[in-house]
Design a protein around this motif. Structure first.
Motif, PDB file in Angstrom:
ATOM      1  N   ALA A 191       0.858  -1.187   0.000  1.00 29.26           N
ATOM      2  CA  ALA A 191       0.000   0.000   0.000  1.00 29.26           C
ATOM      3  C   ALA A 191       0.892   1.234   0.000  1.00 29.26           C
ATOM      4  CB  ALA A 191      -0.900   0.018   1.223  1.00 29.26           C
ATOM      5  N   MET A 192       0.548   2.215  -0.834  1.00 26.84           N
ATOM      6  CA  MET A 192       1.251   3.502  -0.842  1.00 26.84           C
ATOM      7  C   MET A 192       0.249   4.559  -0.388  1.00 26.84           C
ATOM      8  SD  MET A 192       3.896   5.388  -1.295  1.00 26.84           S
ATOM      9  CE  MET A 192       5.135   4.602  -2.287  1.00 26.84           C
ATOM     10  N   ILE A 193       0.486   5.108   0.783  1.00 26.71           N
ATOM     11  CA  ILE A 193      -0.354   6.168   1.306  1.00 26.71           C
ATOM     12  C   ILE A 193       0.347   7.480   0.982  1.00 26.71           C
ATOM     13  CG2 ILE A 193      -1.504   7.104   3.350  1.00 26.71           C
ATOM     14  CD1 ILE A 193      -2.298   4.196   2.603  1.00 26.71           C
ATOM     15  N   GLY A 194      -0.288   8.283   0.155  1.00 31.13           N
ATOM     16  CA  GLY A 194       0.327   9.512  -0.332  1.00 31.13           C
ATOM     17  C   GLY A 194       0.902   9.270  -1.712  1.00 31.13           C
ATOM     18  N   VAL A 195       0.092   9.519  -2.712  1.00 30.78           N
ATOM     19  CA  VAL A 195       0.469   9.217  -4.090  1.00 30.78           C
ATOM     20  C   VAL A 195       0.642  10.539  -4.840  1.00 30.78           C
ATOM     21  CG1 VAL A 195      -0.184   7.947  -6.169  1.00 30.78           C
ATOM     22  CG2 VAL A 195      -0.847   7.079  -3.934  1.00 30.78           C
ATOM     23  N   GLY A 196       1.607  11.313  -4.380  1.00 32.82           N
ATOM     24  CA  GLY A 196       1.871  12.603  -5.003  1.00 32.82           C
ATOM     25  C   GLY A 196       3.102  12.566  -5.872  1.00 32.82           C
ATOM     26  N   LYS A 197       3.814  13.683  -5.887  1.00 30.95           N
ATOM     27  CA  LYS A 197       4.974  13.863  -6.753  1.00 30.95           C
ATOM     28  C   LYS A 197       6.048  12.800  -6.524  1.00 30.95           C
ATOM     29  CE  LYS A 197       7.299  17.535  -5.872  1.00 30.95           C
ATOM     30  NZ  LYS A 197       7.827  18.901  -5.787  1.00 30.95           N
ATOM     31  N   ASP A 218       1.968  -6.302  -6.079  1.00 31.63           N
ATOM     32  CA  ASP A 218       0.568  -5.896  -6.123  1.00 31.63           C
ATOM     33  C   ASP A 218       0.426  -4.617  -5.299  1.00 31.63           C
ATOM     34  OD1 ASP A 218      -2.202  -5.692  -6.081  1.00 31.63           O
ATOM     35  OD2 ASP A 218      -2.450  -7.318  -4.632  1.00 31.63           O
ATOM     36  N   VAL A 219       0.356  -3.464  -5.969  1.00 38.47           N
ATOM     37  CA  VAL A 219       0.356  -2.163  -5.300  1.00 38.47           C
ATOM     38  C   VAL A 219      -1.018  -1.510  -5.422  1.00 38.47           C
ATOM     39  CG1 VAL A 219       1.364   0.160  -5.292  1.00 38.47           C
ATOM     40  CG2 VAL A 219       2.808  -1.834  -5.747  1.00 38.47           C
ATOM     41  N   VAL A 220      -1.487  -0.953  -4.300  1.00 39.12           N
ATOM     42  CA  VAL A 220      -2.665  -0.081  -4.290  1.00 39.12           C
ATOM     43  C   VAL A 220      -2.260   1.219  -3.624  1.00 39.12           C
ATOM     44  CG1 VAL A 220      -4.326  -1.985  -4.250  1.00 39.12           C
ATOM     45  CG2 VAL A 220      -3.586  -0.947  -2.094  1.00 39.12           C
ATOM     46  N   GLY A 221      -3.000   2.271  -3.909  1.00 37.18           N
ATOM     47  CA  GLY A 221      -2.672   3.570  -3.336  1.00 37.18           C
ATOM     48  C   GLY A 221      -3.863   4.254  -2.708  1.00 37.18           C
ATOM     49  N   TYR A 222      -3.548   5.280  -1.923  1.00 37.37           N
ATOM     50  CA  TYR A 222      -4.567   6.155  -1.342  1.00 37.37           C
ATOM     51  C   TYR A 222      -3.983   7.556  -1.298  1.00 37.37           C
ATOM     52  CZ  TYR A 222      -7.427   8.751   1.838  1.00 37.37           C
ATOM     53  OH  TYR A 222      -8.219   9.743   2.371  1.00 37.37           O
ATOM     54  N   ASP A 223      -4.810   8.540  -1.623  1.00 36.74           N
ATOM     55  CA  ASP A 223      -4.423   9.938  -1.498  1.00 36.74           C
ATOM     56  C   ASP A 223      -5.675  10.756  -1.245  1.00 36.74           C
ATOM     57  OD1 ASP A 223      -1.634  11.508  -2.504  1.00 36.74           O
ATOM     58  OD2 ASP A 223      -3.422  12.747  -2.320  1.00 36.74           O
ATOM     59  N   VAL A 224      -5.519  11.886  -0.579  1.00 37.91           N
ATOM     60  CA  VAL A 224      -6.672  12.742  -0.316  1.00 37.91           C
ATOM     61  C   VAL A 224      -7.111  13.491  -1.571  1.00 37.91           C
ATOM     62  CG1 VAL A 224      -6.190  13.006   2.141  1.00 37.91           C
ATOM     63  CG2 VAL A 224      -5.225  14.639   0.526  1.00 37.91           C
ATOM     64  N   LYS A 271      -7.543   3.284  -3.792  1.00 38.09           N
ATOM     65  CA  LYS A 271      -8.617   2.940  -2.870  1.00 38.09           C
ATOM     66  C   LYS A 271      -9.239   4.217  -2.324  1.00 38.09           C
ATOM     67  CE  LYS A 271      -8.031  -1.461  -3.232  1.00 38.09           C
ATOM     68  NZ  LYS A 271      -9.057  -2.342  -3.735  1.00 38.09           N
ATOM     69  N   ASP A 272     -10.494   4.114  -1.891  1.00 38.14           N
ATOM     70  CA  ASP A 272     -11.225   5.288  -1.412  1.00 38.14           C
ATOM     71  C   ASP A 272     -10.901   5.662   0.028  1.00 38.14           C
ATOM     72  OD1 ASP A 272     -12.580   5.638  -3.839  1.00 38.14           O
ATOM     73  OD2 ASP A 272     -14.138   4.220  -3.251  1.00 38.14           O
ATOM     74  N   THR A 273     -10.408   4.711   0.813  1.00 39.07           N
ATOM     75  CA  THR A 273     -10.088   4.988   2.212  1.00 39.07           C
ATOM     76  C   THR A 273      -8.730   4.387   2.568  1.00 39.07           C
ATOM     77  OG1 THR A 273     -11.079   2.965   3.097  1.00 39.07           O
ATOM     78  CG2 THR A 273     -12.546   4.871   2.855  1.00 39.07           C
ATOM     79  N   ILE A 274      -8.153   4.895   3.634  1.00 37.77           N
ATOM     80  CA  ILE A 274      -6.899   4.333   4.129  1.00 37.77           C
ATOM     81  C   ILE A 274      -7.119   2.886   4.549  1.00 37.77           C
ATOM     82  CG2 ILE A 274      -5.188   4.458   5.986  1.00 37.77           C
ATOM     83  CD1 ILE A 274      -5.602   7.506   5.928  1.00 37.77           C
ATOM     84  N   GLU A 275      -8.238   2.632   5.213  1.00 39.23           N
ATOM     85  CA  GLU A 275      -8.528   1.273   5.677  1.00 39.23           C
ATOM     86  C   GLU A 275      -8.535   0.283   4.520  1.00 39.23           C
ATOM     87  OE1 GLU A 275     -11.677  -1.138   8.515  1.00 39.23           O
ATOM     88  OE2 GLU A 275     -12.211   0.850   7.796  1.00 39.23           O
TER      89      GLU A 275
END
Length: 75
Positions: free
Chosen positions: A6-12, A26-32, A42-46
């Motif tokens: 999981a990558m939390i914070g998918v910015g620069k 197998d990577v998924v991401g989350y960003d505000v 993904k829609d939420t951090i959880e």
């Protein structure tokens, strides 16, 4: 062996790192903010951290620092 990441914070910085990892894992991401990387978001951090082997947290912008507590609750 493919790992679930999981990558939390998918910015620069987070997006290119996660895209490189997604070639082998197998990577998924989350960003505000809305993002359209080459891997699923993904829609939420959880949702992002559930059942992941590794969790990376990118730079948290000053408006998202409150996310830290949310992240810690789900790992």
């Amino acid at each position: 062996m493919r790992k679930k990441v999981a990558m939390i914070g998918v910015g620069k910085l987070g997006e290119p790192c996660a895209e490189a990892m997604s070639e082998y894992h197998d990577v998924v991401g989350y960003d505000v903010l809305p993002r359209r990387p080459l891997f699923p978001m993904k829609d939420t951090i959880e949702e992002a951290v559930k059942d992941r082997d590794f969790i990376f947290v990118g730079h948290l912008h000053h408006t998202t620092c409150s996310m830290t507590e949310d992240i810690l609750q789900h790992i």
